[in-house]
Design an enzyme around this catalytic site. Structure first.
Site, PDB file in Angstrom:
ATOM      1  N   GLU A 190       8.256  45.640 -37.012  1.00 54.60           N
ATOM      2  CA  GLU A 190       9.379  44.752 -36.672  1.00 54.60           C
ATOM      3  C   GLU A 190      10.512  44.792 -37.696  1.00 54.60           C
ATOM      4  O   GLU A 190      11.461  44.029 -37.593  1.00 54.60           O
ATOM      5  CB  GLU A 190       8.869  43.329 -36.470  1.00 54.60           C
ATOM      6  CG  GLU A 190       7.921  43.249 -35.285  1.00 54.60           C
ATOM      7  CD  GLU A 190       7.445  41.844 -34.963  1.00 54.60           C
ATOM      8  OE1 GLU A 190       7.705  40.932 -35.759  1.00 54.60           O
ATOM      9  OE2 GLU A 190       6.804  41.683 -33.908  1.00 54.60           O
TER      10      GLU A 190
ATOM     11  N   LYS B 239       7.175  46.711 -41.808  1.00 53.47           N
ATOM     12  CA  LYS B 239       6.433  45.464 -41.936  1.00 53.47           C
ATOM     13  C   LYS B 239       4.929  45.732 -41.770  1.00 53.47           C
ATOM     14  O   LYS B 239       4.094  45.024 -42.300  1.00 53.47           O
ATOM     15  CB  LYS B 239       6.927  44.533 -40.821  1.00 53.47           C
ATOM     16  CG  LYS B 239       6.351  43.138 -40.843  1.00 53.47           C
ATOM     17  CD  LYS B 239       6.914  42.327 -39.676  1.00 53.47           C
ATOM     18  CE  LYS B 239       6.322  40.950 -39.603  1.00 53.47           C
ATOM     19  NZ  LYS B 239       6.642  40.270 -38.341  1.00 53.47           N
ATOM     20  N   GLN B 240       4.607  46.766 -40.990  1.00 53.67           N
ATOM     21  CA  GLN B 240       3.206  46.971 -40.617  1.00 53.67           C
ATOM     22  C   GLN B 240       2.976  48.403 -40.159  1.00 53.67           C
ATOM     23  O   GLN B 240       3.920  49.158 -39.942  1.00 53.67           O
ATOM     24  CB  GLN B 240       2.858  46.024 -39.478  1.00 53.67           C
ATOM     25  CG  GLN B 240       3.696  46.237 -38.227  1.00 53.67           C
ATOM     26  CD  GLN B 240       3.788  44.974 -37.380  1.00 53.67           C
ATOM     27  OE1 GLN B 240       4.791  44.285 -37.436  1.00 53.67           O
ATOM     28  NE2 GLN B 240       2.751  44.702 -36.613  1.00 53.67           N
TER      29      GLN B 240
ATOM     30  N   TRP C 202       0.370  41.581 -28.051  1.00 51.42           N
ATOM     31  CA  TRP C 202      -0.393  42.830 -28.004  1.00 51.42           C
ATOM     32  C   TRP C 202      -1.598  42.784 -28.926  1.00 51.42           C
ATOM     33  O   TRP C 202      -2.477  43.618 -28.845  1.00 51.42           O
ATOM     34  CB  TRP C 202       0.509  44.003 -28.393  1.00 51.42           C
ATOM     35  CG  TRP C 202       0.866  44.041 -29.867  1.00 51.42           C
ATOM     36  CD1 TRP C 202       1.380  43.019 -30.617  1.00 51.42           C
ATOM     37  CD2 TRP C 202       0.705  45.139 -30.771  1.00 51.42           C
ATOM     38  NE1 TRP C 202       1.578  43.418 -31.915  1.00 51.42           N
ATOM     39  CE2 TRP C 202       1.170  44.713 -32.046  1.00 51.42           C
ATOM     40  CE3 TRP C 202       0.230  46.433 -30.637  1.00 51.42           C
ATOM     41  CZ2 TRP C 202       1.166  45.541 -33.166  1.00 51.42           C
ATOM     42  CZ3 TRP C 202       0.233  47.263 -31.761  1.00 51.42           C
ATOM     43  CH2 TRP C 202       0.692  46.804 -33.001  1.00 51.42           C
ATOM     44  N   ASP C 203      -1.618  41.785 -29.812  1.00 48.99           N
ATOM     45  CA  ASP C 203      -2.730  41.598 -30.749  1.00 48.99           C
ATOM     46  C   ASP C 203      -4.069  41.707 -30.014  1.00 48.99           C
ATOM     47  O   ASP C 203      -5.026  42.279 -30.520  1.00 48.99           O
ATOM     48  CB  ASP C 203      -2.655  40.206 -31.407  1.00 48.99           C
ATOM     49  CG  ASP C 203      -1.341  39.926 -32.111  1.00 48.99           C
ATOM     50  OD1 ASP C 203      -0.302  40.418 -31.643  1.00 48.99           O
ATOM     51  OD2 ASP C 203      -1.350  39.193 -33.112  1.00 48.99           O
TER      52      ASP C 203
END
Ligand code: BGC
Length: 765
Positions: A480, A590-591, A353-354
């Site tokens: 994640e 994580k993000q 998806w980046d």
């Protein structure tokens, strides 16, 4: 200061640094990528990842699951190291040139982002006292994508006898590291190379993959600039060109090595195509290809025109990141942008998806032609997304693979892989973003609509109705460290948006008389559209009244909060130190996840909810993923926290140049590079692409003199400059436009100047 030149001098031979530099100075053009390995190699045991890669060229590999549950993915695709055409050994008076022998008097490496080449310069004295200067210039051509060149120049400081041995090795393997889950654990011999052939001074090796049925031909031609005793011979699947000559002090000789790589993904007859292209390439001096390279890059730099004044290091970092984006992006609909571009084998060349959420926005704004390719690629792999949906148990619709090269799922660990259904929403979002910027109805009819309808069908199939709201259970959001949850806020927002846009698209195509082909192709009914509308309108979005935040999902706030400050530094990234299930039981991210949804879907919430959420998630986010700090920067800008925005931006922009995630050796982090761009344009520039039009809300970071960028909007090219006098818009090309400045409509006919620093108006709704 030349911000388009990255130069490092007196380089260390430390293992880690060597490999990081192999990545940082790699050459790529979106089709091929070559790591910046030393031509002469390094001694056994010294770290090096030697590789030449083609975007979208792969083999299948087993990914056995210990417990063979239904539908688990047991086969993956992996990007292949296709040949070694970098190797050039140089012997000086019988001694091998090497940085690990003799004496290195000076050494430097540079990346020239205006010329599109890398250079390596070494001043070296052999143990016997002969002294030479070696300069190698490398280029992955943007003008002829299958072409990679090395110009290897040796200048004798003392008179000497030289022998070049330039290799073309057809039988190579991939890199592996069994201890790191982010690269392949083992490396079988994927490619089977036929014996090397020699014809008209060119060596050819054609190799076939074991399972994917793909073929690649590498062709190499060496040209020496001075009379020499030359030979070319083949042995097995390798070829060796040698040239011997002597030089007097002060004299130079250049070996030019042309490599052409043609694969069967793009070419019917790779061997014939390679022969044609290598002849065409070698018929021209390198100066011709350098000129074309510069022309290409002149246009590229002009198309985005990003400039930051007031912080040279940051400015160079931004330029570096933008350079990597054009090096990494596929130039045809057969390929996409791998998480590491073509710079290394991390994530095995997979697309995530980046692309859609971090890089496509850049290309849609600056190079819509490349953005189209990326969306077309997703359209091409729709049949695999449908197949994937069936594997996952869905009766209708398409579910894109979480990570892939040719379309099939490659995720070995589904909780933080295939369960990330938001990929469907991300791809739909990118279609809409592209459409809103270009208003290209034909493209919507040919590619975009089918993606929007099929991904919406999947939401309907995956979701369920409960107490009058539409819910999506058991999925994983971007974060994640929190897997398989109910109603991930980000996923639900994107599903809501995607289904809304499926309905809008239905109407747009109907009005344009272009609906029938796609509707008939996939048997789309009016009732389905009504279903999308209802689910979108009634989508459940988690909200906590007490905290005035959007919980990341239904259970997030029930968990213990992870103490990030008390976690030993060496335990980051957490994924390498704690069992996943342990992490899942904590509030630890994580993000960016909810913060990312507030960036892309700001109109779904009030400003106060976004602000409170930002502050909440900031405390529980480790930024172990490189996709995080750029988003926090953008939202800090949006929420009026300029210092924070700048700090996060600094982290994002320097991530690879300073190897802050300690894994740049495996490749660059392309998503973060797109994120750095977004932190300027969407963050400091306050740009948003909305249905009502293009919105801007620029502010100037305190330490900067100015920044500027250009964006394409419909038929217009708009220049934006922000300096201490205010903001300046100019219509560089195209017809006048109505834009939104700090949420107020303005007409741009020619140029426009306005005061900056006005706080962004609260979002509606
Ligand atoms: C991130 C994902 C990302 C992947 C590839 C992971 O570390 O968590 O969001 O897609 O890297 O860049």
């Amino acid at each position: 200061m030349n911000t388009k030149l990255l130069r490092k001098t007196n380089l260390s031979l430390d293992r880690e640094e060597l490999m990081v530099n192999e990545t940082l100075f790699h050459n790529a053009n979106g089709y091929l990528g070559v790591r910046s390995n030393f031509e002469e190699g390094v001694p056994e045991g010294v770290g090096s990842i030697r590789g030449e890669y083609l975007n979208g060229f792969y083999d299948f590999a087993d990914m056995p699951q210990a417990e063979k549950l239904c539908g688990l993915c047991e086969e993956k695709q992996t990007m292949l190291n296709v040949a070694d055409t970098q190797t050039i050994f140089l012997s000086v008076n019988g001694e091998n040139f090497s940085l690990f022998g003799g004496e290195v008097l000076e050494s430097a490496r540079e990346l020239d982002m205006a010329q599109g080449v890398t250079r390596r310069q070494v001043s070296w004295r052999s143990a016997g006292g002969a002294q030479v200067q070696v300069e190698s210039t490398r280029m992955a051509s943007f003008a002829m994508l299958p072409l990679f060149t090395i110009e290897y120049k040796v200048t004798a400081v003392t008179g000497c006898q030289l022998q070049f041995s330039s290799l073309h090795i057809g039988s190579v393997k991939n890199y592996c590291d069994p201890s790191d889950p982010r690269v392949a654990a083992e490396s079988p011999q994927y490619l089977h190379a036929a014996p090397a052939e020699l014809q008209d001074g060119v060596s050819y090796v054609t190799a076939k993959t074991t399972r994917s049925g793909l073929t690649v031909t590498s062709a190499v031609k060496n040209v020496i600039s001075a009379p020499a005793q030359e030979s070319l011979r083949a042995e097995g699947s390798s070829a060796e060109y040698t040239a011997s000559l002597s030089l007097k002090a002060g004299e130079s000789v250049t070996l030019t090595k042309y490599t052409v790589l043609c694969d069967s993904v793009r070419y019917g007859d790779c061997r014939a195509q390679a022969a044609r292209l290598v002849a065409e390439a070698a018929a021209q001096p390198l100066s011709h290809w350098y000129e074309k390279q510069r022309e290409y890059l002149d246009k590229y730099w002009e198309s985005c025109a990003v400039q930051v004044k007031g912080d040279d290091d940051l400015s160079r970092a931004v330029t570096y990141n933008l350079y990597q984006l054009i090096q990494s992006v596929g130039k045809d609909p057969h390929s996409n942008i791998a998480a590491k571009g073509l710079s290394g084998e991390g994530y095995e060349g997979h697309y995530f998806w980046d692309t859609e959420m971090y890089m496509l926005p850049f290309f849609s704004l600056t190079r819509p032609d490349l953005a189209r390719n990326l969306i077309q690629y997703r359209h091409t792999i729709l049949p695999y997304a449908r197949e994937n949906a069936r594997i996952m148990g869905h009766q209708k619709g398409a579910l894109y693979a979480w990570r892939t090269i040719m379309g099939k799922e490659c995720s070995g660990y589904f909780p933080s892989g295939s369960a990330q259904y938001h990929i469907n929403g991300d791809i739909a979002y990118s279609v809409v973003n592209y459409y809103l910027l270009t208003k290209d109805v034909d493209f919507l009819a040919e590619c975009g609509a089918e993606i929007l309808f099929e991904t919406s069908r999947l939401w309907i199939d995956a979701g369920s109705w409960y107490k009058g709201t539409f819910r999506i259970n058991d999925v994983t959001g971007p974060d994640e460290y929190t897997c398989i949850v109910n109603n991930n806020y980000y996923t639900n927002c994107l599903a809501k948006y995607g289904m809304y846009w499926a309905c809008r698209t239905y109407q747009i195509l109907k009005d344009a008389g272009k609906l029938a082909p796609v509707a008939e192709k996939i048997g789309l009914t009016r009732e389905e559209i009504e279903g999308f509308r209802e689910a979108s309108e009634k989508m459940y979005l988690p909200y906590d009244e007490e905290l005035d935040i959007n919980p990341q999902d239904d259970s997030f706030l029930q968990k213990k909060v992870w103490d990030i400050a008390a976690t030993p530094k060496e335990n980051f990234p957490l994924l390498l130190h704690y069992h996943p299930l342990y992490l899942y039981r904590f509030q630890v991210c994580k993000q960016a996840d909810t913060v990312l949804s507030h960036f892309v879907m700001e109109d779904y919430q009030s400003l106060s909810t976004m602000k409170n959420s930002f502050q909440y998630y900031e405390k529980v986010t480790t930024h172990d993923s490189s996709l995080s700090t750029c988003i926090f920067s953008i939202m800090a800008s949006r929420l009026g926290m300029p210092e924070k925005a700048y700090e996060y931006f600094g982290e994002s922009s320097k991530l690879d140049l300073f190897n802050t995630h300690h894994n740049t050796k495996d490749g660059i982090h392309t998503a973060n590079m797109g994120g750095t761009y977004m932190a300027i344009v969407y963050g400091f520039g306050g740009l948003r692409v909305k249905e009502k039009g293009l919105c801007l809300a620029p502010a100037l970071p305190a330490g900067w003199e100015s920044y500027q960028f250009r964006v394409r909007y419909e038929d217009a090219l708009i220049g934006v400059t922000v300096d201490r006098d205010g903001g300046h818009l100019s219509l560089v090309e195209g017809s006048p436009k109505t834009l939104y400045l700090y949420d107020r409509p303005v007409d741009l006919h020619d140029t426009l100047t306005f005061p900056t620093g006005i706080a962004p108006a609260p979002a509606a709704g």
